[in-house]
Motif scaffolding. Structure first.
Motif, PDB file in Angstrom:
ATOM      1  N   ASP A  51      51.456  40.711  47.832  1.00 49.21           N
ATOM      2  CA  ASP A  51      51.201  40.806  49.263  1.00 49.21           C
ATOM      3  C   ASP A  51      49.707  40.699  49.534  1.00 49.21           C
ATOM      4  N   GLN A  52      48.953  41.447  48.736  1.00 46.43           N
ATOM      5  CA  GLN A  52      47.501  41.436  48.914  1.00 46.43           C
ATOM      6  C   GLN A  52      46.826  41.872  47.631  1.00 46.43           C
ATOM      7  N   GLN A  53      45.601  41.410  47.472  1.00 55.33           N
ATOM      8  CA  GLN A  53      44.778  41.795  46.331  1.00 55.33           C
ATOM      9  C   GLN A  53      43.328  41.816  46.789  1.00 55.33           C
ATOM     10  N   SER A  54      42.535  42.562  46.066  1.00 56.38           N
ATOM     11  CA  SER A  54      41.105  42.598  46.370  1.00 56.38           C
ATOM     12  C   SER A  54      40.430  41.389  45.718  1.00 56.38           C
ATOM     13  N   PRO A  55      39.270  41.000  46.232  1.00 57.73           N
ATOM     14  CA  PRO A  55      38.519  39.929  45.570  1.00 57.73           C
ATOM     15  C   PRO A  55      38.218  40.265  44.107  1.00 57.73           C
ATOM     16  N   ALA A  59      39.141  37.942  40.998  1.00 59.68           N
ATOM     17  CA  ALA A  59      38.111  37.506  40.054  1.00 59.68           C
ATOM     18  C   ALA A  59      38.531  37.832  38.626  1.00 59.68           C
ATOM     19  N   SER A  60      39.080  39.017  38.427  1.00 55.31           N
ATOM     20  CA  SER A  60      39.552  39.406  37.099  1.00 55.31           C
ATOM     21  C   SER A  60      40.715  38.531  36.653  1.00 55.31           C
ATOM     22  N   ALA A  61      41.653  38.282  37.540  1.00 53.30           N
ATOM     23  CA  ALA A  61      42.817  37.461  37.190  1.00 53.30           C
ATOM     24  C   ALA A  61      42.417  36.053  36.773  1.00 53.30           C
ATOM     25  N   PHE A  62      41.397  35.491  37.441  1.00 52.78           N
ATOM     26  CA  PHE A  62      40.974  34.114  37.163  1.00 52.78           C
ATOM     27  C   PHE A  62      39.808  34.032  36.190  1.00 52.78           C
ATOM     28  N   GLN A  63      39.306  35.211  35.766  1.00 55.80           N
ATOM     29  CA  GLN A  63      38.179  35.249  34.836  1.00 55.80           C
ATOM     30  C   GLN A  63      36.966  34.497  35.387  1.00 55.80           C
ATOM     31  N   ILE A  64      36.659  34.773  36.661  1.00 54.00           N
ATOM     32  CA  ILE A  64      35.488  34.195  37.301  1.00 54.00           C
ATOM     33  C   ILE A  64      34.686  35.339  37.940  1.00 54.00           C
ATOM     34  N   THR A  65      33.488  35.039  38.386  1.00 56.90           N
ATOM     35  CA  THR A  65      32.651  36.073  38.980  1.00 56.90           C
ATOM     36  C   THR A  65      33.105  36.385  40.401  1.00 56.90           C
ATOM     37  N   ARG A  66      32.760  37.583  40.856  1.00 56.98           N
ATOM     38  CA  ARG A  66      33.099  37.951  42.237  1.00 56.98           C
ATOM     39  C   ARG A  66      32.449  37.027  43.249  1.00 56.98           C
ATOM     40  N   PRO A  67      31.168  36.659  43.078  1.00 57.23           N
ATOM     41  CA  PRO A  67      30.585  35.729  44.061  1.00 57.23           C
ATOM     42  C   PRO A  67      31.337  34.389  44.127  1.00 57.23           C
ATOM     43  N   THR A  68      31.820  33.915  42.991  1.00 59.35           N
ATOM     44  CA  THR A  68      32.567  32.656  42.985  1.00 59.35           C
ATOM     45  C   THR A  68      33.862  32.802  43.767  1.00 59.35           C
ATOM     46  N   VAL A  69      34.609  33.872  43.510  1.00 58.48           N
ATOM     47  CA  VAL A  69      35.873  34.068  44.226  1.00 58.48           C
ATOM     48  C   VAL A  69      35.612  34.338  45.703  1.00 58.48           C
ATOM     49  N   THR A  70      34.561  35.059  46.019  1.00 61.03           N
ATOM     50  CA  THR A  70      34.230  35.352  47.414  1.00 61.03           C
ATOM     51  C   THR A  70      33.927  34.067  48.181  1.00 61.03           C
ATOM     52  N   LYS A 142      48.949  36.802  24.200  1.00 58.83           N
ATOM     53  CA  LYS A 142      48.118  37.451  23.183  1.00 58.83           C
ATOM     54  C   LYS A 142      46.644  37.436  23.575  1.00 58.83           C
ATOM     55  N   LEU A 143      46.181  36.304  24.087  1.00 58.84           N
ATOM     56  CA  LEU A 143      44.779  36.227  24.511  1.00 58.84           C
ATOM     57  C   LEU A 143      44.522  37.097  25.737  1.00 58.84           C
ATOM     58  N   ASP A 144      45.502  37.191  26.620  1.00 59.39           N
ATOM     59  CA  ASP A 144      45.361  38.039  27.805  1.00 59.39           C
ATOM     60  C   ASP A 144      45.196  39.507  27.392  1.00 59.39           C
ATOM     61  N   ARG A 145      45.910  39.915  26.363  1.00 56.40           N
ATOM     62  CA  ARG A 145      45.789  41.295  25.875  1.00 56.40           C
ATOM     63  C   ARG A 145      44.413  41.575  25.288  1.00 56.40           C
ATOM     64  N   LEU A 146      43.744  40.567  24.769  1.00 53.19           N
ATOM     65  CA  LEU A 146      42.405  40.748  24.203  1.00 53.19           C
ATOM     66  C   LEU A 146      41.363  41.136  25.251  1.00 53.19           C
TER      67      LEU A 146
END
Length: 148
Positions: A51-55, A59-70, A142-146
């Motif tokens: 439904d909703q997520q924070s920036p 950013a964590s889900a996509f492995q990018i920086t917060r400024p990039t996602v913002t 497996k990589l996600d768990r790392l």
């Protein structure tokens, strides 16, 4: 070890090349103004049913920086694809949700991606897909768990 590097490096090289080929094919058919990054955000929300997520979560889900996602979210909000509102539990934080227009845009993108997907499907046998998909899902998990 060959001059191609260790097997795990060769694996990631092949995945990176496949990713580049897929992204180039996808980007060429997306609607004007739509980027792969924007489509990825829309697809994330719809595919996972969020439904909703924070920036920060995005950013964590996509492995990018917060400024990039913002930056991506700001362009998407301007286009009416997402809504961004203050988090009622934390006045400094924001919550992002996909709009009806965003869901519609995702569907349009999927329609446009039918051509490149059909091209790939034509050269990959059902047997190859049946073998690769579970293996790649296992590698991803497996990589996600790392990163935890």
């Amino acid at each position: 070890m060959s001059n191609k590097g260790p097997p795990v490096f060769q694996l990631f090289t092949e995945i990176a090349i496949i990713n580049q080929l897929a992204q180039a094919g996808f980007a060429s058919v997306l609607p004007k103004g739509m980027t792969i990054a924007q489509f990825t955000v829309l697809n994330h929300f719809v595919r996972l049913g969020h439904d909703q997520q924070s920036p920060a979560q995005l950013a964590s889900a996509f492995q990018i920086t917060r400024p990039t996602v913002t930056s991506t979210l700001a362009r998407m909000e301007k286009a009416g694809l997402v809504a961004i509102r203050p988090d009622p539990e934390d006045g400094r934080a924001k919550l992002v949700s996909v709009t009806a227009a965003g869901v519609k845009m995702r569907e349009l993108c999927l329609q446009r991606l039918a051509g490149p997907l059909a091209d790939a499907d034509a050269v990959l046998s059902r047997e190859t897909l049946a073998q690769l998909l579970p293996l790649l899902q296992d590698v991803r998990a497996k990589l996600d768990r790392l990163r935890d």
